[in-house]
Design a protein around this motif. Structure first.
Motif, PDB file in Angstrom:
ATOM      1  N   TYR A 147      -5.520  11.594  22.719  1.00 21.40           N
ATOM      2  CA  TYR A 147      -7.064  11.631  22.152  1.00 21.40           C
ATOM      3  C   TYR A 147      -7.030  10.260  20.972  1.00 21.40           C
ATOM      4  O   TYR A 147      -6.260  10.083  20.408  1.00 21.40           O
ATOM      5  CB  TYR A 147      -7.127  13.015  21.912  1.00 21.40           C
ATOM      6  CG  TYR A 147      -7.188  14.022  22.830  1.00 21.40           C
ATOM      7  CD1 TYR A 147      -8.131  13.853  23.725  1.00 21.40           C
ATOM      8  CD2 TYR A 147      -6.375  14.684  22.859  1.00 21.40           C
ATOM      9  CE1 TYR A 147      -8.054  14.733  25.064  1.00 21.40           C
ATOM     10  CE2 TYR A 147      -6.088  15.720  24.012  1.00 21.40           C
ATOM     11  CZ  TYR A 147      -7.299  15.614  24.955  1.00 21.40           C
ATOM     12  OH  TYR A 147      -7.017  16.519  26.044  1.00 21.40           O
ATOM     13  N   MET A 148      -8.402  10.232  20.492  1.00 19.81           N
ATOM     14  CA  MET A 148      -8.546   9.385  19.546  1.00 19.81           C
ATOM     15  C   MET A 148      -8.585   8.062  20.050  1.00 19.81           C
ATOM     16  O   MET A 148      -7.845   7.528  20.969  1.00 19.81           O
ATOM     17  CB  MET A 148      -7.799   9.393  18.237  1.00 19.81           C
ATOM     18  CG  MET A 148      -7.958  10.960  17.728  1.00 19.81           C
ATOM     19  SD  MET A 148      -9.489  11.562  17.477  1.00 19.81           S
ATOM     20  CE  MET A 148      -9.225  13.268  16.694  1.00 19.81           C
ATOM     21  N   HIS A 149      -9.133   6.928  19.136  1.00 21.34           N
ATOM     22  CA  HIS A 149      -9.307   5.592  19.527  1.00 21.34           C
ATOM     23  C   HIS A 149      -7.764   4.937  19.554  1.00 21.34           C
ATOM     24  O   HIS A 149      -7.526   3.953  20.452  1.00 21.34           O
ATOM     25  CB  HIS A 149     -10.144   4.729  18.523  1.00 21.34           C
ATOM     26  CG  HIS A 149      -9.365   4.560  17.185  1.00 21.34           C
ATOM     27  ND1 HIS A 149      -9.534   5.405  16.133  1.00 21.34           N
ATOM     28  CD2 HIS A 149      -8.618   3.657  16.644  1.00 21.34           C
ATOM     29  CE1 HIS A 149      -8.656   4.869  15.206  1.00 21.34           C
ATOM     30  NE2 HIS A 149      -8.029   3.807  15.602  1.00 21.34           N
TER      31      HIS A 149
ATOM     32  N   PRO B 116     -16.626  10.347  20.332  1.00 17.25           N
ATOM     33  CA  PRO B 116     -16.693  10.287  21.922  1.00 17.25           C
ATOM     34  C   PRO B 116     -17.037  11.889  22.258  1.00 17.25           C
ATOM     35  O   PRO B 116     -17.281  12.717  21.577  1.00 17.25           O
ATOM     36  CB  PRO B 116     -14.915  10.286  21.864  1.00 17.25           C
ATOM     37  CG  PRO B 116     -14.348  10.726  20.640  1.00 17.25           C
ATOM     38  CD  PRO B 116     -15.588  10.510  19.778  1.00 17.25           C
TER      39      PRO B 116
ATOM     40  N   CYS C 276     -21.258  16.260  14.708  1.00 17.68           N
ATOM     41  CA  CYS C 276     -20.977  14.650  15.127  1.00 17.68           C
ATOM     42  C   CYS C 276     -21.226  14.920  16.717  1.00 17.68           C
ATOM     43  O   CYS C 276     -21.782  14.123  17.456  1.00 17.68           O
ATOM     44  CB  CYS C 276     -19.791  14.059  14.840  1.00 17.68           C
ATOM     45  SG  CYS C 276     -19.926  14.099  13.111  1.00 17.68           S
ATOM     46  N   HIS C 277     -20.427  15.999  17.132  1.00 16.30           N
ATOM     47  CA  HIS C 277     -20.422  16.219  18.847  1.00 16.30           C
ATOM     48  C   HIS C 277     -21.468  17.006  19.307  1.00 16.30           C
ATOM     49  O   HIS C 277     -21.586  18.057  19.592  1.00 16.30           O
ATOM     50  CB  HIS C 277     -19.076  16.899  19.152  1.00 16.30           C
ATOM     51  CG  HIS C 277     -17.824  16.020  18.835  1.00 16.30           C
ATOM     52  ND1 HIS C 277     -17.329  15.144  19.312  1.00 16.30           N
ATOM     53  CD2 HIS C 277     -16.982  16.205  17.559  1.00 16.30           C
ATOM     54  CE1 HIS C 277     -16.289  14.446  18.911  1.00 16.30           C
ATOM     55  NE2 HIS C 277     -15.744  15.149  17.676  1.00 16.30           N
TER      56      HIS C 277
ATOM     57  N   CYS D 148     -18.207  21.136  14.299  1.00 16.71           N
ATOM     58  CA  CYS D 148     -17.857  20.056  15.268  1.00 16.71           C
ATOM     59  C   CYS D 148     -19.228  19.553  15.512  1.00 16.71           C
ATOM     60  O   CYS D 148     -19.315  18.182  15.652  1.00 16.71           O
ATOM     61  CB  CYS D 148     -17.151  20.439  16.297  1.00 16.71           C
ATOM     62  SG  CYS D 148     -15.724  21.527  15.812  1.00 16.71           S
TER      63      CYS D 148
ATOM     64  N   PHE E 166     -15.364   5.149  13.973  1.00 14.02           N
ATOM     65  CA  PHE E 166     -15.490   4.910  15.316  1.00 14.02           C
ATOM     66  C   PHE E 166     -16.787   5.843  15.996  1.00 14.02           C
ATOM     67  O   PHE E 166     -16.876   6.671  15.291  1.00 14.02           O
ATOM     68  CB  PHE E 166     -14.173   5.372  16.035  1.00 14.02           C
ATOM     69  CG  PHE E 166     -12.930   4.421  15.563  1.00 14.02           C
ATOM     70  CD1 PHE E 166     -12.653   3.316  16.269  1.00 14.02           C
ATOM     71  CD2 PHE E 166     -12.311   4.783  14.472  1.00 14.02           C
ATOM     72  CE1 PHE E 166     -11.926   2.434  15.969  1.00 14.02           C
ATOM     73  CE2 PHE E 166     -11.112   3.617  13.809  1.00 14.02           C
ATOM     74  CZ  PHE E 166     -11.217   2.444  14.586  1.00 14.02           C
TER      75      PHE E 166
ATOM     76  N   TYR F 165      -8.254  18.381  12.301  1.00 14.72           N
ATOM     77  CA  TYR F 165      -9.450  18.526  11.649  1.00 14.72           C
ATOM     78  C   TYR F 165      -9.508  19.694  10.566  1.00 14.72           C
ATOM     79  O   TYR F 165      -9.845  19.500   9.633  1.00 14.72           O
ATOM     80  CB  TYR F 165     -10.460  19.050  12.649  1.00 14.72           C
ATOM     81  CG  TYR F 165     -11.228  17.944  13.354  1.00 14.72           C
ATOM     82  CD1 TYR F 165     -12.131  17.166  12.767  1.00 14.72           C
ATOM     83  CD2 TYR F 165     -10.960  17.742  14.881  1.00 14.72           C
ATOM     84  CE1 TYR F 165     -12.692  16.087  13.463  1.00 14.72           C
ATOM     85  CE2 TYR F 165     -11.450  16.673  15.581  1.00 14.72           C
ATOM     86  CZ  TYR F 165     -12.337  15.817  14.780  1.00 14.72           C
ATOM     87  OH  TYR F 165     -13.089  14.686  15.430  1.00 14.72           O
TER      88      TYR F 165
HETATM   89  C1  HEC Z   1     -17.874  13.499  11.149  1.00 20.79           C
HETATM   90  C2  HEC Z   1     -18.127  13.734  12.472  1.00 20.79           C
HETATM   91  C3  HEC Z   1     -17.088  14.365  13.101  1.00 20.79           C
HETATM   92  C4  HEC Z   1     -16.869  15.786  13.303  1.00 20.79           C
HETATM   93  C5  HEC Z   1     -17.416  16.866  12.198  1.00 20.79           C
HETATM   94  C6  HEC Z   1     -15.964  16.261  14.315  1.00 20.79           C
HETATM   95  N1  HEC Z   1     -15.657  15.015  14.913  1.00 20.79           N
HETATM   96 FE1  HEC Z   1     -14.314  14.925  16.677  1.00 20.79          FE
HETATM   97  N2  HEC Z   1     -14.413  13.010  16.501  1.00 20.79           N
HETATM   98  C7  HEC Z   1     -15.378  12.343  15.748  1.00 20.79           C
HETATM   99  C8  HEC Z   1     -14.917  10.851  15.772  1.00 20.79           C
HETATM  100  C9  HEC Z   1     -15.564   9.715  15.142  1.00 20.79           C
HETATM  101  C10 HEC Z   1     -14.046  10.832  16.978  1.00 20.79           C
HETATM  102  C11 HEC Z   1     -13.092   9.324  17.349  1.00 20.79           C
HETATM  103  C12 HEC Z   1     -12.183   9.117  16.183  1.00 20.79           C
HETATM  104  C13 HEC Z   1     -11.292   8.061  16.155  1.00 20.79           C
HETATM  105  O1  HEC Z   1     -10.998   7.937  17.489  1.00 20.79           O
HETATM  106  O2  HEC Z   1     -10.808   7.597  15.135  1.00 20.79           O
HETATM  107  C14 HEC Z   1     -13.787  12.228  17.152  1.00 20.79           C
HETATM  108  C15 HEC Z   1     -12.742  12.775  18.226  1.00 20.79           C
HETATM  109  C16 HEC Z   1     -12.444  13.886  18.617  1.00 20.79           C
HETATM  110  C17 HEC Z   1     -11.713  14.271  19.686  1.00 20.79           C
HETATM  111  C18 HEC Z   1     -10.973  13.267  20.726  1.00 20.79           C
HETATM  112  C19 HEC Z   1     -11.768  12.966  21.872  1.00 20.79           C
HETATM  113  C20 HEC Z   1     -11.011  11.623  22.579  1.00 20.79           C
HETATM  114  O3  HEC Z   1     -11.772  11.188  23.740  1.00 20.79           O
HETATM  115  O4  HEC Z   1     -10.117  10.944  22.164  1.00 20.79           O
HETATM  116  C21 HEC Z   1     -11.809  15.577  19.840  1.00 20.79           C
HETATM  117  C22 HEC Z   1     -11.298  16.414  20.947  1.00 20.79           C
HETATM  118  C23 HEC Z   1     -12.601  16.081  18.707  1.00 20.79           C
HETATM  119  N3  HEC Z   1     -13.276  14.970  18.152  1.00 20.79           N
HETATM  120  C24 HEC Z   1     -12.843  17.247  18.530  1.00 20.79           C
HETATM  121  C25 HEC Z   1     -13.513  17.621  17.347  1.00 20.79           C
HETATM  122  C26 HEC Z   1     -13.676  19.272  16.997  1.00 20.79           C
HETATM  123  C27 HEC Z   1     -12.958  20.366  17.608  1.00 20.79           C
HETATM  124  C28 HEC Z   1     -14.319  19.203  15.731  1.00 20.79           C
HETATM  125  C29 HEC Z   1     -14.584  20.449  14.849  1.00 20.79           C
HETATM  126  C30 HEC Z   1     -13.241  21.023  14.640  1.00 20.79           C
HETATM  127  C31 HEC Z   1     -14.718  17.939  15.650  1.00 20.79           C
HETATM  128  N4  HEC Z   1     -14.177  17.189  16.391  1.00 20.79           N
HETATM  129  C32 HEC Z   1     -15.489  17.630  14.563  1.00 20.79           C
HETATM  130  C33 HEC Z   1     -16.220  12.879  15.002  1.00 20.79           C
HETATM  131  C34 HEC Z   1     -16.382  14.173  14.449  1.00 20.79           C
END
Ligand code: HEC
Ligand code: HEC
Length: 470
Positions: free
Chosen positions: A373-375, A362, A312-313, A309, A359, A389
Motif C-alpha cells: 500500500y501507499m504510493h 486512493p 478523505c476516503h 477516514c 498524493f 494512521y
Molecule cells: C487526510 C486524508 C486521509 C485520511 C484522513 C485517511 N486517508 Fe487513507 N490515504 C490518503 C492518501 C492521500 C493516501 C495515499 C498516501 C500515499 O500514498 O502517500 C491514503 C492511503 C490509504 C491506504 C492505501 C491504499 C493503497 O491503495 O495504497 C489505505 C488502506 C488507507 N489510506 C486507509 C485509511 C484508513 C483506514 C483511514 C482512517 C484511519 C484513512 N485512510 C484516513 C488520505 C487519507
C-alpha cells in the motif's frame, strides 16, 4: 451518502448514451448501430460533467511538461495520431451496456461524449491492453503492471525499472478509474475528458517518435487494421488506441462487496442483502460511516469521530479525488520527502505548501487484492496501514490537519481492517483475449507478459502516454 436500494441498473437505463460514428457523440448520423438517444449537449471546451469540473489550462501545462521530459524531439506525423477523415460506412459497432455493480454510481456521467462505450471498442481495447506488442521489444503489456488477477496491479512495491518514469511509485489499480478526476498518484495527467478533447494532440505534435513506432507496429497487424476500421472507420491511430483502451478500462469496476450488500441492499431481499459482522460494523463506524437506521445493532456514537477516514476516503469509490499529505515517505532526520508528489506538478505561481508530499487519495475498494500500500508501497499489510494512521502519520510541516493520533484500541484497529476487507468486490475473472496474428502469422500469448518486468524507463513512459491519452 444517499442510500439507494436498486442500483443494479445498467448504464443505458440510468442515462442516455450515444453511439458515435466519426468524431464522437452526435456528430455523425450515418453511423450504424442503434442510436439510443442524444447525449447531453457538451459545448466545445466545456469540460463539466454533473459531478465535477476540470481545470483545462492546468491540465494542458501538465501534459506539456511530460512531453518535454521525453527523449525524442522529432514530431510524430499527424497521420499516426488522429484520423484526418473517417469512413463512417465502414463502422459496424453497437453500444456496450455496462452493468454497474451495487454500490457504485452510474458511470455514464464520466464517459466523454467523444468516446461512448461500444462493444467493438471494448473488445479492441482489451486486446491492446493485454498485447505486449505495444511495447518496443514486445515483452510488456499494460496488464504486466495492472493485472486483473492481482487487483489490476502488479502487487509489487515498485514496478521494476519504473524509476526514470515515476520516481519509484507503486502501480495503482485500474479498477474504478472511471471515477478518477485525475490520473496518477500526483494527478499529473488530466482527466479522461480533458484528454479526449485536445491536449493529447497538442502534446503529441510537439512530441515523440515512439508514437509513430507503436502505431506503425500495430498497422502491420491486419486484425487491428480491420477492427479499427470497424469501430472508428479509420486506420490504426493513437487517438483510437487510447479511446479503445479507455473503453476497456471503464469496464473494470469493483462493487457489490459485502459492505455494499449491507449498505445499499434491501434487507427484505436475501439476494441483494448481506449482514456484516459486528466487528465489520464497528469498523465501518470508525471509518466514518453510519450504520443503517433500521439496524438493531448499535455502536457507541463516539466511534464515529474517532478515526474519520471518510474525511478523505469519501463517496461511493472511497476517494475525495483530492491530494493530501499524510506523511508517507517523509524522513524526519533530513526533513525531506523521498517524493514530493503533487508539489512538483502544480505550476510555479500556483504552488501551495499543503501539496508538498501530497498524493491522491486512493480508493479502498478491492484493497485486499492490491498490496503493498501507499504510493511507495511502504506498508505491506492493512494492519500496518492502520498502525500508521493510529500514530497520526509522519509529522511534517505539510501534514493534513486530519492526521492526528487516533488512540485506537487493538479491537478497534482490527475492526477497521475487518471493515476494509468487507469492501472487497466480487471476484471477476477476466478471460485473456486471443490476440490478432502479426505479419509472421503468429499470435502472442498475453499470458507471457503477465508479471514480465518492464525494460526501460522510456518504454514505460511511452506506455503511459497512451494510457492517459483518454
Ligand atoms: C487526510 C486524508 C486521509 C485520511 C484522513 C485517511 N486517508 Fe487513507 N490515504 C490518503 C492518501 C492521500 C493516501 C495515499 C498516501 C500515499 O500514498 O502517500 C491514503 C492511503 C490509504 C491506504 C492505501 C491504499 C493503497 O491503495 O495504497 C489505505 C488502506 C488507507 N489510506 C486507509 C485509511 C484508513 C483506514 C483511514 C482512517 C484511519 C484513512 N485512510 C484516513 C488520505 C487519507
Ligand atoms: C511498468 C509497469 C507499468 C506498465 C507497463 C503500465 N503501467 Fe500504468 N501505472 C504504473 C505506475 C507505477 C503508475 C503510477 C505512476 C505515478 O503515479 O506516477 C501507473 C498509473 C496508471 C494509471 C493511473 C491510475 C490512477 O488511479 O491514477 C492508469 C489508468 C494506468 N496506469 C493504466 C495503464 C495502461 C492502460 C497501460 C498500458 C498502455 C499501463 N498503465 C502500463 C505502472 C505501469
Amino acid at each position: 451518502m444517499p442510500r439507494i436500494s436498486h442500483w443494479l441498473a445498467t448504464m443505458i437505463a440510468a442515462t442516455p448514451m450515444v453511439i458515435a460514428g466519426c468524431g464522437g457523440a452526435g456528430t455523425d448520423t450515418a453511423s450504424t448501430g442503434p442510436v439510443q438517444d442524444k447525449g447531453k449537449e457538451q459545448k466545445p471546451g466545456e469540460l463539466t460533467t454533473p459531478d465535477r469540473r476540470i481545470d483545462l489550462p492546468k491540465a494542458n501545462s501538465v501534459v506539456k511538461g511530460e512531453v518535454e521530459g521525453g527523449e525524442s524531439k522529432k514530431p510524430t506525423p499527424i497521420a499516426y495520431l488522429y484520423p484526418d477523415e473517417c469512413n463512417s460506412k465502414a463502422i459496424q459497432d453497437e453500444p456496450f451496456e455496462v452493468t454497474v455493480p451495487l454500490g457504485l454510481s452510474p458511470i455514464a456521467a464520466v464517459i466523454p461524449a467523444a468516446n461512448p462505450m461500444t462493444k467493438g471498442k471494448v473488445e479492441l481495447g482489451k486486446q491492446l491492453y493485454f498485447d505486449q506488442r505495444v511495447s518496443k521489444d514486445a515483452t510488456i503489456s499494460c496488464a504486466s503492471c495492472h493485472d486483473p488477477a492481482k487487483g489490476w496491479t502488479d502487487n509489487a512495491k515498485f514496478s521494476t525499472g519504473i524509476a526514470g518514469q515515476v520516481g519509484g511509485r507503486s502501480a495503482p489499480t485500474v479498477l474504478n478509474t472511471v471515477y478518477g478526476r485525475t490520473m496518477f498518484w500526483d494527478g499529473r495527467a488530466a482527466s479522461l475528458e480533458a484528454q479526449a478533447q485536445g491536449p493529447v494532440q497538442n502534446k503529441i505534435e510537439m512530441g515523440d517518435q515512439s508514437y509513430q513506432e507503436i502505431i506503425e507496429r500495430l498497422r502491420q497487424i491486419p486484425g487491428y487494421r480491420d477492427q479499427f476500421m470497424k469501430v472508428f472507420g479509420t486506420d490504426v491511430t493513437l487517438d483510437g488506441m487510447a479511446k479503445a483502451i479507455a473503453c476497456f478500462e471503464r469496464t473494470a469496476l469493483s462493487g457489490n462487496s459485502a459492505f455494499d450488500k449491507y449498505y445499499y441492499g434491501d434487507p427484505d431481499n436475501a439476494e441483494t442483502f448481506k449482514q456484516l459482522t459486528e466487528s465489520e460494523k464497528r469498523g465501518m463506524v470508525l471509518f466514518g460511516l453510519r450504520l443503517k437506521d433500521e439496524d438493531p445493532f448499535k455502536v457507541d456514537s463516539s466511534l464515529l469521530a474517532k478515526a474519520k477516514c471518510t474525511a478523505c476516503h469519501a463517496g461511493s469509490n472511497f476517494s475525495d479525488e483530492n491530494f493530501h499529505n499524510i506523511g508517507v515517505g517523509y524522513d524526519e532526520k533530513t526533513g525531506k520527502f523521498a517524493d514530493i508528489g503533487r508539489w512538483e506538478i502544480s505550476p510555479p505561481g500556483a504552488k501551495n505548501f499543503a501539496e508538498k508530499g501530497a498524493f491522491k487519495t486512493p480508493t479502498i475498494r478491492d484493497i485486499t487484492r492490491t498490496a503493498p500500500y501507499m504510493h511507495d508501497g511502504s506498508e505491506k499489510t492493512l494492519e500496518q496501514v492502520v498502525e500508521y494512521y493510529n500514530k497520526g502519520g509522519n509529522k511534517n510541516p505539510s501534514l493534513d490537519a486530519n492526521m492526528v493520533p487516533l488512540n485506537l484500541t487493538d479491537t478497534e484497529k482490527a475492526d477497521i481492517v475487518a471493515f476494509m476487507k468487507s469492501v472487497t468486490g466480487e471476484t471477476i475473472i477476466v478471460k485473456l483475449p486471443t490476440l490478432p496474428p502479426g505479419p509472421d502469422g503468429k499470435s502472442p500469448n498475453p499470458q507471457d507478459a503477465l508479471g514480465a518486468p518492464p525494460k526501460t524507463a522510456q518504454e514505460i513512459r511511452d506506455l503511459h502516454k497512451v494510457a492517459v491519452a483518454r
